[in-house]
Design an enzyme around this catalytic site. Structure first.
Site, short mmCIF file in Angstrom:
data_model
loop_
_atom_site.label_atom_id
_atom_site.label_comp_id
_atom_site.label_asym_id
_atom_site.label_seq_id
_atom_site.Cartn_x
_atom_site.Cartn_y
_atom_site.Cartn_z
N ASP A 113 30.50 43.96 43.72
CA ASP A 113 31.30 44.08 42.51
C ASP A 113 32.76 43.77 42.84
OD1 ASP A 113 32.05 45.04 39.83
OD2 ASP A 113 32.90 46.73 40.94
N ASP A 154 36.02 44.45 40.28
CA ASP A 154 36.95 45.47 39.78
C ASP A 154 36.52 46.86 40.25
OD1 ASP A 154 38.88 44.01 38.15
OD2 ASP A 154 37.19 43.53 36.85
#
Length: 267
Positions: free
Chosen positions: A10, A12
């Site tokens: 991932d 953010d």
């Protein structure tokens, strides 16, 4: 050293926060690459293209290329092409998101009564006018497709409403359920990610900061999951969910401990 073929990471809250690289994130990604894993950055942020993300990461000191980034906008384009090819689509999303969706085989329209599908996503300028356009299209029989379910996103100034907030608002007003919400943890995104890295889910390590998207996707797909505590989820959140990461890390900097088999088990 590791039984993994690929790492799905991932962005953010895991690698970046707002406009900054999180401490240790670069070292964590480098450890995965040095271990021979195929690295794919998997983001529900639809406001940047893969090339835009690659440029942004490079500016922050984490070099990569567009092929190493898969966004929820890409998954949405793939879904629209598969299920709504040639349809008239009303965008309820910001300009940056609409720009990412322009490669889809749909015709974007402004008239709600002409729309066959409403495509909703992150919109910093979402207001009553946008809500009304989406509502009228849905009440007139259009179906609803969302880019991703994240209800809020982190910024340097603090959390702001995300794509999920827009999708939920429009769906709630019209009292309809979305036909599909793409991005993590959707199966469409799982399939795209596996195609990109050329591996089976069971041979992948998924690292992220959200239980309901990152870890839920890995758990459903059968990947090994590692939750980092640098973003949305906290240690106390683990006591309030059935979603269980395989490992819990303070940050991506600790990912080498997963590869070595001595990280803290998340169960």
């Amino acid at each position: 050293m590791t039984g993994f073929d690929a790492a799905l990471i991932d962005l953010d809250g895991t690698v970046v926060h707002g406009g900054s690289l999180l401490a240790g994130a670069g070292a964590g990604v480098e450890a995965l690459r040095e271990a021979g894993l195929e690295v794919l950055f998997l983001t529900n942020n639809p406001t940047r293209s893969p090339a835009g993300w690659a440029d942004h990461l490079s500016e922050l000191g984490l070099p990569g290329d567009a092929d190493e980034v898969l966004t929820s906008a890409e998954a949405t384009v793939r879904y629209l092409d598969a299920h709504h090819a040639g349809a008239r689509a009303l965008p309820v999303a910001g300009p940056a998101v609409v720009e990412q969706l322009e490669t889809a085989d749909v015709t974007f329209v402004e008239d709600p009564t002409a729309a066959e599908v409403v495509v909703a996503g992150y919109h910093a300028g979402f207001d009553d006018e946008e809500m009304t356009r989406g509502l009228r299209a849905l009440l007139d029989g259009a179906t609803l497709v969302g880019t991703n379910r994240d209800r809020w996103v982190p910024t340097d100034a603090g959390p702001i409403p995300g794509s999920g907030a827009v999708i939920n608002a429009v769906a709630g007003a019209a009292e309809v359920d979305p036909e599909a919400v793409l991005g993590k943890p959707s199966q469409e995104t799982v399939d795209l990610a596996m195609d990109r890295v050329g591996a089976a889910p069971g041979d992948c390590l998924l690292v992220g900061d959200r239980l309901d998207t990152d870890i839920a996707m890995g758990e459903r797909a059968g990947a090994t999951t590692a939750l980092v505590l640098t973003g949305a989820a906290t240690g106390s959140d683990l006591e309030q969910t059935d979603v269980r990461p395989d490992y819990v890390l303070e940050s991506l900097a600790e990912v080498e401990r997963v590869l070595d088999g001595d990280a803290v088990d998340g169960a």
